[in-house]
Design a protein around this motif. Sequence first.
Motif, PDB file in Angstrom:
ATOM      1  N   VAL A  10      -9.734  -1.973   0.759  1.00  0.00           N
ATOM      2  CA  VAL A  10      -8.717  -1.214   0.034  1.00  0.00           C
ATOM      3  C   VAL A  10      -7.498  -2.115  -0.153  1.00  0.00           C
ATOM      4  CG1 VAL A  10      -7.241   0.829   0.012  1.00  0.00           C
ATOM      5  CG2 VAL A  10      -9.523   0.957   1.048  1.00  0.00           C
ATOM      6  N   ASP A  11      -7.148  -2.362  -1.406  1.00  0.00           N
ATOM      7  CA  ASP A  11      -5.963  -3.152  -1.732  1.00  0.00           C
ATOM      8  C   ASP A  11      -4.751  -2.235  -1.596  1.00  0.00           C
ATOM      9  OD1 ASP A  11      -3.828  -4.517  -2.857  1.00  0.00           O
ATOM     10  OD2 ASP A  11      -5.012  -5.304  -4.533  1.00  0.00           O
ATOM     11  N   ARG A  12      -4.084  -2.334  -0.456  1.00  0.00           N
ATOM     12  CA  ARG A  12      -2.980  -1.411  -0.173  1.00  0.00           C
ATOM     13  C   ARG A  12      -1.764  -1.689  -1.043  1.00  0.00           C
ATOM     14  NH1 ARG A  12      -3.604   0.234   6.077  1.00  0.00           N
ATOM     15  NH2 ARG A  12      -2.024   1.743   5.513  1.00  0.00           N
ATOM     16  N   HIS A  13      -1.699  -2.871  -1.649  1.00  0.00           N
ATOM     17  CA  HIS A  13      -0.607  -3.155  -2.587  1.00  0.00           C
ATOM     18  C   HIS A  13      -0.845  -2.457  -3.916  1.00  0.00           C
ATOM     19  CE1 HIS A  13       1.305  -5.966   0.108  1.00  0.00           C
ATOM     20  NE2 HIS A  13       0.147  -6.577   0.281  1.00  0.00           N
ATOM     21  N   ALA A  14      -2.102  -2.324  -4.303  1.00  0.00           N
ATOM     22  CA  ALA A  14      -2.459  -1.653  -5.559  1.00  0.00           C
ATOM     23  C   ALA A  14      -2.508  -0.134  -5.393  1.00  0.00           C
ATOM     24  CB  ALA A  14      -3.808  -2.158  -6.064  1.00  0.00           C
ATOM     25  N   CYS A  15      -2.797   0.329  -4.193  1.00  0.00           N
ATOM     26  CA  CYS A  15      -2.961   1.764  -3.928  1.00  0.00           C
ATOM     27  C   CYS A  15      -1.695   2.536  -4.295  1.00  0.00           C
ATOM     28  CB  CYS A  15      -3.298   1.977  -2.453  1.00  0.00           C
ATOM     29  SG  CYS A  15      -3.492   3.714  -1.982  1.00  0.00           S
ATOM     30  N   ILE A  16      -1.887   3.638  -5.028  1.00  0.00           N
ATOM     31  CA  ILE A  16      -0.752   4.495  -5.403  1.00  0.00           C
ATOM     32  C   ILE A  16      -0.751   5.807  -4.617  1.00  0.00           C
ATOM     33  CG2 ILE A  16      -0.498   3.474  -7.689  1.00  0.00           C
ATOM     34  CD1 ILE A  16      -1.975   6.003  -8.803  1.00  0.00           C
ATOM     35  N   SER A  17      -1.571   5.893  -3.590  1.00  0.00           N
ATOM     36  CA  SER A  17      -1.643   7.060  -2.702  1.00  0.00           C
ATOM     37  C   SER A  17      -1.988   8.349  -3.448  1.00  0.00           C
ATOM     38  CB  SER A  17      -0.329   7.234  -1.931  1.00  0.00           C
ATOM     39  OG  SER A  17      -0.054   6.100  -1.159  1.00  0.00           O
ATOM     40  N   SER A  18      -2.920   8.251  -4.388  1.00  0.00           N
ATOM     41  CA  SER A  18      -3.321   9.450  -5.138  1.00  0.00           C
ATOM     42  C   SER A  18      -4.084  10.423  -4.251  1.00  0.00           C
ATOM     43  CB  SER A  18      -4.192   9.072  -6.344  1.00  0.00           C
ATOM     44  OG  SER A  18      -5.488   8.674  -5.933  1.00  0.00           O
ATOM     45  N   GLY A  19      -4.732   9.918  -3.218  1.00  0.00           N
ATOM     46  CA  GLY A  19      -5.489  10.772  -2.314  1.00  0.00           C
ATOM     47  C   GLY A  19      -6.890  11.104  -2.800  1.00  0.00           C
ATOM     48  N   MET A  20      -7.306  10.537  -3.924  1.00  0.00           N
ATOM     49  CA  MET A  20      -8.653  10.802  -4.440  1.00  0.00           C
ATOM     50  C   MET A  20      -9.715  10.419  -3.411  1.00  0.00           C
ATOM     51  SD  MET A  20      -8.476  12.160  -7.487  1.00  0.00           S
ATOM     52  CE  MET A  20     -10.112  11.883  -8.127  1.00  0.00           C
TER      53      MET A  20
END
Length: 76
Positions: A10-20
Amino acid sequence: MSDTKWRLDVDRHACISSGMCTGIAPERFELESDGSHAINEVVDEDEAVIDAAESCPVEAIKVFNAASGELVSPVD
């Protein structure tokens, strides 16, 4: 039953925390204040993991074959 293992990244820099991912595979992903992460980096084959990777709006989740390193998902 397959003995194939997958590695989750998981690229935590790219993650937008959508929760999907946590909605689709709550046993595989957790959402924290700085984004999502895999509960376990290496997992057994699990269709929910593929669904989560393919549902991520920013493709922050990559699923690789743990033995070969080949990208399993998402694929074009």
